[in-house]
Write a protein that holds these residues in place. Structure first.
Motif, PDB file in Angstrom:
ATOM      1  N   ARG A  17      23.211  33.488  80.899  1.00 33.18           N
ATOM      2  CA  ARG A  17      24.476  33.410  81.652  1.00 33.18           C
ATOM      3  C   ARG A  17      25.535  32.663  80.845  1.00 33.18           C
ATOM      4  O   ARG A  17      26.705  32.993  80.869  1.00 33.18           O
ATOM      5  CB  ARG A  17      24.172  32.713  82.991  1.00 33.18           C
ATOM      6  CG  ARG A  17      25.286  32.470  83.929  1.00 33.18           C
ATOM      7  CD  ARG A  17      25.851  33.621  84.704  1.00 33.18           C
ATOM      8  NE  ARG A  17      24.978  34.628  85.226  1.00 33.18           N
ATOM      9  CZ  ARG A  17      25.400  35.625  86.002  1.00 33.18           C
ATOM     10  NH1 ARG A  17      26.661  35.697  86.382  1.00 33.18           N
ATOM     11  NH2 ARG A  17      24.566  36.548  86.422  1.00 33.18           N
ATOM     12  N   ARG A  55      17.982  37.553  96.268  1.00 31.91           N
ATOM     13  CA  ARG A  55      18.271  38.769  97.033  1.00 31.91           C
ATOM     14  C   ARG A  55      16.966  39.430  97.478  1.00 31.91           C
ATOM     15  O   ARG A  55      15.985  39.418  96.726  1.00 31.91           O
ATOM     16  CB  ARG A  55      18.989  39.779  96.157  1.00 31.91           C
ATOM     17  CG  ARG A  55      20.419  39.514  95.968  1.00 31.91           C
ATOM     18  CD  ARG A  55      20.981  40.724  95.270  1.00 31.91           C
ATOM     19  NE  ARG A  55      21.808  40.288  94.173  1.00 31.91           N
ATOM     20  CZ  ARG A  55      22.367  41.118  93.311  1.00 31.91           C
ATOM     21  NH1 ARG A  55      22.163  42.411  93.398  1.00 31.91           N
ATOM     22  NH2 ARG A  55      23.137  40.656  92.366  1.00 31.91           N
ATOM     23  N   LYS A  74      14.394  41.450  95.380  1.00 33.89           N
ATOM     24  CA  LYS A  74      13.633  40.789  94.311  1.00 33.89           C
ATOM     25  C   LYS A  74      12.403  40.041  94.855  1.00 33.89           C
ATOM     26  O   LYS A  74      11.619  39.485  94.078  1.00 33.89           O
ATOM     27  CB  LYS A  74      14.554  39.848  93.528  1.00 33.89           C
ATOM     28  CG  LYS A  74      15.727  40.609  92.891  1.00 33.89           C
ATOM     29  CD  LYS A  74      16.629  39.768  92.016  1.00 33.89           C
ATOM     30  CE  LYS A  74      17.751  40.644  91.432  1.00 33.89           C
ATOM     31  NZ  LYS A  74      18.704  39.949  90.587  1.00 33.89           N
ATOM     32  N   TYR A 104      18.942  34.616 100.389  1.00 34.50           N
ATOM     33  CA  TYR A 104      20.098  33.710 100.535  1.00 34.50           C
ATOM     34  C   TYR A 104      21.297  34.414 101.159  1.00 34.50           C
ATOM     35  O   TYR A 104      22.240  33.767 101.610  1.00 34.50           O
ATOM     36  CB  TYR A 104      20.464  33.056  99.198  1.00 34.50           C
ATOM     37  CG  TYR A 104      21.068  33.976  98.162  1.00 34.50           C
ATOM     38  CD1 TYR A 104      22.407  34.329  98.204  1.00 34.50           C
ATOM     39  CD2 TYR A 104      20.285  34.486  97.135  1.00 34.50           C
ATOM     40  CE1 TYR A 104      22.956  35.179  97.248  1.00 34.50           C
ATOM     41  CE2 TYR A 104      20.820  35.327  96.179  1.00 34.50           C
ATOM     42  CZ  TYR A 104      22.157  35.679  96.246  1.00 34.50           C
ATOM     43  OH  TYR A 104      22.698  36.517  95.316  1.00 34.50           O
ATOM     44  N   TYR A 158      25.825  24.305  97.357  1.00 35.13           N
ATOM     45  CA  TYR A 158      24.491  24.008  97.893  1.00 35.13           C
ATOM     46  C   TYR A 158      24.183  22.508  97.958  1.00 35.13           C
ATOM     47  O   TYR A 158      23.094  22.138  98.408  1.00 35.13           O
ATOM     48  CB  TYR A 158      23.415  24.683  97.029  1.00 35.13           C
ATOM     49  CG  TYR A 158      23.165  26.155  97.342  1.00 35.13           C
ATOM     50  CD1 TYR A 158      23.943  26.851  98.266  1.00 35.13           C
ATOM     51  CD2 TYR A 158      22.132  26.844  96.716  1.00 35.13           C
ATOM     52  CE1 TYR A 158      23.711  28.186  98.541  1.00 35.13           C
ATOM     53  CE2 TYR A 158      21.893  28.188  96.989  1.00 35.13           C
ATOM     54  CZ  TYR A 158      22.684  28.855  97.895  1.00 35.13           C
ATOM     55  OH  TYR A 158      22.432  30.183  98.161  1.00 35.13           O
ATOM     56  N   ILE A 187      21.603  22.526  87.443  1.00 37.21           N
ATOM     57  CA  ILE A 187      21.779  23.004  86.061  1.00 37.21           C
ATOM     58  C   ILE A 187      22.818  24.121  85.972  1.00 37.21           C
ATOM     59  O   ILE A 187      23.088  24.629  84.882  1.00 37.21           O
ATOM     60  CB  ILE A 187      20.448  23.471  85.426  1.00 37.21           C
ATOM     61  CG1 ILE A 187      19.833  24.633  86.217  1.00 37.21           C
ATOM     62  CG2 ILE A 187      19.473  22.313  85.295  1.00 37.21           C
ATOM     63  CD1 ILE A 187      18.763  25.384  85.445  1.00 37.21           C
ATOM     64  N   GLN A 216      27.461  27.916  89.609  1.00 36.27           N
ATOM     65  CA  GLN A 216      27.940  29.228  90.045  1.00 36.27           C
ATOM     66  C   GLN A 216      28.655  29.144  91.391  1.00 36.27           C
ATOM     67  O   GLN A 216      29.457  29.996  91.726  1.00 36.27           O
ATOM     68  CB  GLN A 216      26.764  30.218  90.136  1.00 36.27           C
ATOM     69  CG  GLN A 216      26.134  30.505  88.788  1.00 36.27           C
ATOM     70  CD  GLN A 216      24.885  31.381  88.864  1.00 36.27           C
ATOM     71  OE1 GLN A 216      24.056  31.321  87.999  1.00 36.27           O
ATOM     72  NE2 GLN A 216      24.757  32.211  89.887  1.00 36.27           N
ATOM     73  N   THR A 233      22.150  18.279  84.482  1.00 36.25           N
ATOM     74  CA  THR A 233      21.896  18.231  83.037  1.00 36.25           C
ATOM     75  C   THR A 233      22.371  19.506  82.350  1.00 36.25           C
ATOM     76  O   THR A 233      22.502  20.547  82.979  1.00 36.25           O
ATOM     77  CB  THR A 233      20.381  18.102  82.723  1.00 36.25           C
ATOM     78  OG1 THR A 233      19.744  19.347  83.022  1.00 36.25           O
ATOM     79  CG2 THR A 233      19.720  16.986  83.483  1.00 36.25           C
ATOM     80  N   LEU A 245      21.502  21.551  78.561  1.00 37.72           N
ATOM     81  CA  LEU A 245      20.633  21.553  77.374  1.00 37.72           C
ATOM     82  C   LEU A 245      21.426  21.745  76.084  1.00 37.72           C
ATOM     83  O   LEU A 245      21.176  21.090  75.078  1.00 37.72           O
ATOM     84  CB  LEU A 245      19.596  22.683  77.524  1.00 37.72           C
ATOM     85  CG  LEU A 245      18.620  22.893  76.374  1.00 37.72           C
ATOM     86  CD1 LEU A 245      17.740  21.655  76.161  1.00 37.72           C
ATOM     87  CD2 LEU A 245      17.732  24.112  76.637  1.00 37.72           C
ATOM     88  N   HIS A 283      19.624  42.631  87.452  1.00 37.98           N
ATOM     89  CA  HIS A 283      18.447  42.415  86.615  1.00 37.98           C
ATOM     90  C   HIS A 283      17.452  41.486  87.307  1.00 37.98           C
ATOM     91  O   HIS A 283      17.804  40.711  88.193  1.00 37.98           O
ATOM     92  CB  HIS A 283      18.870  41.827  85.266  1.00 37.98           C
ATOM     93  CG  HIS A 283      19.534  40.483  85.390  1.00 37.98           C
ATOM     94  ND1 HIS A 283      20.742  40.292  86.041  1.00 37.98           N
ATOM     95  CD2 HIS A 283      19.142  39.251  84.979  1.00 37.98           C
ATOM     96  CE1 HIS A 283      21.063  39.014  86.001  1.00 37.98           C
ATOM     97  NE2 HIS A 283      20.102  38.362  85.370  1.00 37.98           N
TER      98      HIS A 283
END
Ligand SMILES: NC(=O)c1ccc[n+]([C@@H]2O[C@H](COP(=O)([O-])OP(=O)(O)OC[C@H]3O[C@@H](n4cnc5c(N)ncnc54)[C@H](OP(=O)(O)O)[C@@H]3O)[C@@H](O)[C@H]2O)c1
Length: 320
Positions: free
Chosen positions: A37, A168, A171, A186, A215, A232, A235, A257, A259, A312
């Motif tokens: 992303r 979703r 999935k 969700y 959230y 992390i 969105q 955090t 990375l 995906h």
């Protein structure tokens, strides 16, 4: 060599200068990279590479070492490796600090191995190293169908945790097959109610969150006593109000955090932790790459468009 460059928020496959091998680094001839992303955000102009990182997108790759810089030990010319990168994976060659190299886990192809470094380092550094998830505890993973999510579900289950996910509905079946014991839609369900109902009102011990502001309050509501929330992704926005009395009542902890911007020594420590604690689980088949689709590297734009569609499940690969 050729690489994917960003021009006016579009991706183009063009001729560029080869990377030079520096002390403590190797050159990897790239076999495959994977889309994250963050690469989409970089193309859109929201996530510039850290100082010193290659300008091209790509946070992970696999391939073969074609040059070894001074001071490199533990890896040799011609060795097949995969790597965590600060950028530059969407290219034919990339320079990698030796501390960010990983061997190919037993039984995996180079293409499969390219999908693991970014998700393994992100999930391990947060859920294991930072939040100390223990067997028997409950892990809530938001966005279970993402690259991060499909890895976190498997790692949590392999560690003996109870794994709950938001995703979703289409999935859910695949997430249960990866080890999730509760899947929450969700788009139609309230995840706080679902988590509390499933845990007998106890809540989740560890929450791995990619949504952020939207959230935050609900994550605190879904948290168990002494629970740990790590954000992390953002969105769902960057600013939210936090009711400290509710967090205090849970003796909870919220952290966030990133990375990519960590210093090389910190990344090397995380990569070493992944090699010691995660690679054996991959070799044993308890944690597997989840590949949705593979594109030629030159078609990175189509691969990113698929990620933006959200259709995906797991990782999207770029192969030379
Ligand atoms: N801080 C770090 O170091 C770090 C490192 C790596 C990744 N990340 C972040 O981790 C996230 C995932 O990265 P990725 O590369 O794996 O991306 P990705 O595969 O594109 O995943 C994005 C996911 O967001 C989910 N989602 C969207 N809205 C949601 C909502 N309201 N509730 C729950 N899930 C929702 C989607 O779920 P559905 O498909 O079910 O709609 C999708 O699976 C990104 O935000 C990325 O920036 C952070």
């Amino acid at each position: 060599m050729r690489a994917i460059v960003i021009e006016n928020k579009q991706l183009a496959w063009v001729e560029v200068a080869d990377p030079e091998v520096r002390g403590g680094e190797v050159i990897v001839d790239v076999t495959a990279s994977a889309v994250n992303r963050a690469d989409v955000l970089q193309r859109q102009g929201f996530y510039p590479p850290p100082v010193g990182a290659p300008a091209y997108p790509g946070l992970e790759c696999s391939g073969v070492i074609s040059a070894v810089g001074p001071g490199v030990t533990g890896f040799h010319l011609g060795e097949r490796v995969c790597a965590l990168l600060a950028g530059g994976g969407y290219a034919e060659r990339v320079s990698v600090p030796v501390g960010q190299l990983l061997p190919i886990p037993a039984g995996l192809s180079l293409v499969e191995a390219a999908t693991l470094p970014e998700v393994a380092c992100t999930v391990w550094s947060n859920v294991v190293d930072r939040d100390r998830l223990r067997p028997g505890e409950t892990l809530l993973v938001h966005g279970g169908g993402s690259g991060i999510g499909t890895f976190a579900v498997q790692l949590g289950a392999a560690m003996g945790a109870k794994v709950l996910v938001t995703a979703r509905a289409e999935k859910h079946e695949r997430l249960r097959a990866l080890g999730a014991e509760l899947t929450i839609d969700y788009q139609s369900d309230d995840f706080v109610r679902a988590v509390l109902a499933h845990t007998g009102d106890r809540g989740a011990d560890v929450i791995l969150d990619i949504i952020g502001a939207k959230y935050l309050a609900r994550n605190v509501a879904a948290l168990a006593l002494d629970g740990r929330i790590t954000v992390i992704g953002m969105q769902g926005g960057v600013s939210a109000e936090l009711d400290l009395s509710r967090l205090m009542a849970k003796r909870g902890r919220v952290s966030a955090t990133s990375l990519r911007a960590r210093p090389a020594a910190d990344k090397a420590r995380i990569v070493a932790g992944v090699r010691d604690q995660v690679w054996p689980l991959v070799a044993a088949g308890l944690v597997r790459p989840v590949i949705h689709r593979t594109f030629p590297l030159a078609q990175a734009a189509a691969a990113q468009a698929l990620m933006e569609s959200g259709d995906h499940f797991g990782k999207i690969v770029l192969q030379r």
